[in-house]
Motif scaffolding. Structure first.
Motif, PDB file in Angstrom:
ATOM      1  N   ARG A   1       0.833  -1.203   0.000  1.00 14.90           N
ATOM      2  CA  ARG A   1       0.000   0.000   0.000  1.00 14.90           C
ATOM      3  C   ARG A   1       0.871   1.257   0.000  1.00 14.90           C
ATOM      4  N   PHE A   2       1.790   1.331   0.953  1.00 13.39           N
ATOM      5  CA  PHE A   2       2.661   2.503   1.055  1.00 13.39           C
ATOM      6  C   PHE A   2       3.604   2.574  -0.134  1.00 13.39           C
ATOM      7  N   ALA A   3       4.058   1.439  -0.614  1.00 13.42           N
ATOM      8  CA  ALA A   3       4.952   1.409  -1.772  1.00 13.42           C
ATOM      9  C   ALA A   3       4.269   1.986  -3.010  1.00 13.42           C
ATOM     10  N   LEU A   4       3.036   1.553  -3.266  1.00 16.18           N
ATOM     11  CA  LEU A   4       2.306   2.056  -4.430  1.00 16.18           C
ATOM     12  C   LEU A   4       2.021   3.542  -4.301  1.00 16.18           C
ATOM     13  N   LEU A   5       1.678   3.971  -3.101  1.00 13.23           N
ATOM     14  CA  LEU A   5       1.366   5.375  -2.856  1.00 13.23           C
ATOM     15  C   LEU A   5       2.585   6.258  -3.106  1.00 13.23           C
ATOM     16  N   THR A   6       3.721   5.907  -2.522  1.00 13.96           N
ATOM     17  CA  THR A   6       4.925   6.727  -2.666  1.00 13.96           C
ATOM     18  C   THR A   6       5.497   6.646  -4.077  1.00 13.96           C
ATOM     19  N   ALA A   7       5.608   5.431  -4.607  1.00 19.47           N
ATOM     20  CA  ALA A   7       6.194   5.271  -5.946  1.00 19.47           C
ATOM     21  C   ALA A   7       5.319   5.924  -7.010  1.00 19.47           C
ATOM     22  N   GLY A   8       4.000   5.804  -6.869  1.00 17.53           N
ATOM     23  CA  GLY A   8       3.091   6.430  -7.819  1.00 17.53           C
ATOM     24  C   GLY A   8       3.180   7.943  -7.780  1.00 17.53           C
ATOM     25  N   SER A   9       3.300   8.512  -6.589  1.00 13.55           N
ATOM     26  CA  SER A   9       3.398   9.967  -6.477  1.00 13.55           C
ATOM     27  C   SER A   9       4.729  10.478  -7.013  1.00 13.55           C
ATOM     28  N   VAL A  10       5.809   9.741  -6.769  1.00 18.06           N
ATOM     29  CA  VAL A  10       7.128  10.106  -7.307  1.00 18.06           C
ATOM     30  C   VAL A  10       7.134   9.986  -8.831  1.00 18.06           C
ATOM     31  N   ALA A  11       6.529   8.935  -9.341  1.00 21.87           N
ATOM     32  CA  ALA A  11       6.589   8.640 -10.777  1.00 21.87           C
ATOM     33  C   ALA A  11       5.684   9.547 -11.605  1.00 21.87           C
ATOM     34  N   ILE A  12       4.527   9.954 -11.058  1.00 22.90           N
ATOM     35  CA  ILE A  12       3.521  10.623 -11.894  1.00 22.90           C
ATOM     36  C   ILE A  12       3.491  12.126 -11.637  1.00 22.90           C
ATOM     37  N   CYS A  13       2.833  12.557 -10.605  1.00 23.98           N
ATOM     38  CA  CYS A  13       2.693  14.009 -10.421  1.00 23.98           C
ATOM     39  C   CYS A  13       2.555  14.408  -8.962  1.00 23.98           C
ATOM     40  N   GLY A  14       3.376  13.831  -8.107  1.00 24.43           N
ATOM     41  CA  GLY A  14       3.467  14.280  -6.735  1.00 24.43           C
ATOM     42  C   GLY A  14       2.191  14.140  -5.935  1.00 24.43           C
ATOM     43  N   ALA A  15       1.806  15.242  -5.265  1.00 24.69           N
ATOM     44  CA  ALA A  15       0.686  15.209  -4.329  1.00 24.69           C
ATOM     45  C   ALA A  15      -0.623  14.817  -5.007  1.00 24.69           C
ATOM     46  N   SER A  16      -0.860  15.297  -6.226  1.00 22.31           N
ATOM     47  CA  SER A  16      -2.118  14.973  -6.925  1.00 22.31           C
ATOM     48  C   SER A  16      -2.234  13.473  -7.169  1.00 22.31           C
ATOM     49  N   ALA A  17      -1.131  12.851  -7.586  1.00 19.39           N
ATOM     50  CA  ALA A  17      -1.135  11.407  -7.824  1.00 19.39           C
ATOM     51  C   ALA A  17      -1.333  10.646  -6.519  1.00 19.39           C
TER      52      ALA A  17
ATOM     53  N   PRO B   1      -7.511  -0.042  -0.634  1.00 22.62           N
ATOM     54  CA  PRO B   1      -8.356  -0.488   0.482  1.00 22.62           C
ATOM     55  C   PRO B   1      -7.996   0.281   1.743  1.00 22.62           C
ATOM     56  N   ARG B   2      -8.978   0.814   2.436  1.00 28.08           N
ATOM     57  CA  ARG B   2      -8.695   1.680   3.573  1.00 28.08           C
ATOM     58  C   ARG B   2      -8.482   0.870   4.843  1.00 28.08           C
ATOM     59  N   ASP B   3      -7.601   1.400   5.683  1.00 27.11           N
ATOM     60  CA  ASP B   3      -7.415   0.854   7.023  1.00 27.11           C
ATOM     61  C   ASP B   3      -7.191   2.027   7.971  1.00 27.11           C
ATOM     62  N   ASP B   4      -6.834   1.741   9.216  1.00 26.12           N
ATOM     63  CA  ASP B   4      -6.724   2.824  10.195  1.00 26.12           C
ATOM     64  C   ASP B   4      -5.501   3.706   9.991  1.00 26.12           C
ATOM     65  N   ARG B   5      -4.608   3.358   9.040  1.00 26.60           N
ATOM     66  CA  ARG B   5      -3.427   4.183   8.800  1.00 26.60           C
ATOM     67  C   ARG B   5      -3.433   4.841   7.419  1.00 26.60           C
ATOM     68  N   SER B   6      -4.534   4.752   6.716  1.00 25.54           N
ATOM     69  CA  SER B   6      -4.612   5.310   5.357  1.00 25.54           C
ATOM     70  C   SER B   6      -4.348   6.808   5.342  1.00 25.54           C
ATOM     71  N   GLU B   7      -4.973   7.521   6.283  1.00 25.84           N
ATOM     72  CA  GLU B   7      -4.853   8.986   6.294  1.00 25.84           C
ATOM     73  C   GLU B   7      -3.417   9.423   6.558  1.00 25.84           C
TER      74      GLU B   7
END
Length: 335
Positions: free
Chosen positions: A121-137, A146-152
């Motif tokens: 989850r964290f890997a996709l979030l960070t790598a996707g934001s680095v690869a595409i367009c930062g905060a918007s991505a 999928p949401r859990d208690d640490r998503s936010e």
């Protein structure tokens, strides 16, 4: 009549929170213009500073609405910046380099995250934001996870991390470009292909030359255009292989705001959106995202965000260095 009264009541409930988020966004923009600091980062930090507004009182509902609905609308309107026709002018070799860089960076992040103690989850979030367009991505990808208690807290940490690194890159990469003696096109491809956020790409590119700035912006928008297909592919994989939340709900296959982003990008690419409307929607998108990120900050518990730890910082840095090295190597080979 009853429906109208219900809508008015709902609007009245949301107004205080939306107004506060907008005030924080305007303040962040004012400070950014006078102190040369990214407005997105300032909005997030100012929002965190008044996070008590997101916890209790009349502003809670409006802040939650801003962090969710305004955010998605802002990402949707971002599609008017994309023009496929202009991108084709770069040449298929550079297009392949940029597209390959995005895909390789996401794959790299998923591969190495385990060595930093983080899951997919964290890997996709960070790598996707680095690869595409930062905060918007980061915010778009977060919507399909999928949401859990640490998503936010993962989202906030990623937004902060990529924004700070993008600012550092805006300063450091033009110096590197001059040291390596890259020409205007090479410099534009490097800056546009590696810096996370659009604003920092523009700042870095035009600090070198107008041609470099134009090329960098075009390359960056090519990465932005990959937001929809990457979100779709990630969503399909998540639905196929990821464990569902305990309530059994699945994340959406392709969120409506990503569909809208793709539709506006296609319309703009074929010239169906007049320039004045495109420019207006682009500015509206920027303000919506700024207001939304301020609201996200107001919903944030800073102690929980910082608890993500040093390994998370190291992961984002490694992903950033990976895409920089890959694009630089590709430029050297192709040009």
């Amino acid at each position: 009549m009853q429906m109208a009264q219900t809508l008015r009541g709902h609007a009245k409930e949301l107004f205080p929170g939306v107004a506060v988020a907008l005030i924080v966004a305007v303040t962040a923009q004012f400070l950014a213009e006078h102190y040369a600091t990214p407005a997105m980062l300032l909005a997030l930090l100012l929002g965190i500073a008044v996070s008590f507004l997101g916890e209790e009182g009349k502003t809670v509902a409006g802040i939650a609405f801003s962090a969710r609905a305004l955010l998605r609308l802002g990402i949707a309107f971002l599609g008017v910046r994309v023009s496929m026709m202009l991108m084709v002018g770069l040449g298929w070799d550079l297009i392949a380099l940029v597209v390959g860089g995005v895909i390789a960076t996401i794959g790299f992040g998923l591969l190495v995250a385990r060595f930093f103690g983080h899951k997919w989850r964290f890997a996709l979030l960070t790598a996707g934001s680095v690869a595409i367009c930062g905060a918007s991505a980061a915010m778009a990808i977060s919507a399909i996870l999928p949401r859990d208690d640490r998503s936010e807290e993962r989202l906030i940490f990623t937004v902060m991390g990529v924004t700070v690194l993008s600012t550092v890159a805006m300063i450091a990469y033009p110096i590197l470009v001059k040291f390596l003696d890259l020409d205007s096109v090479q410099a534009g491809v490097f800056l546009g292909g590696t810096i996370h956020d659009v604003a920092q790409v523009v700042g870095a590119g035009f600090s070198i030359s107008e041609q470099t700035g134009d090329t960098a912006t075009l390359v960056k928008l090519m990465r932005v255009a990959m937001l929809a297909p990457i979100v779709l592919m990630a969503s399909l994989m998540i639905r196929s292989f990821a464990e569902l939340p305990t309530d059994g709900t699945r994340p959406p296959l392709l969120p409506g705001f990503v569909v809208a982003f793709l539709g506006l990008a296609l319309l703009n690419s074929f010239g169906f959106i007049p320039a004045v409307i495109s420019d207006t929607l682009s500015q509206v998108s920027r303000w919506l995202l700024l207001t939304a990120i301020a609201a996200v900050g107001m919903k944030t518990n800073l102690k929980q965000v910082l608890a993500v730890g040093g390994a998370a910082i190291a992961l984002i840095i490694v992903e950033t260095l990976f895409i920089a090295g890959l694009i630089l190597a590709g430029i050297t080979i192709l040009t």
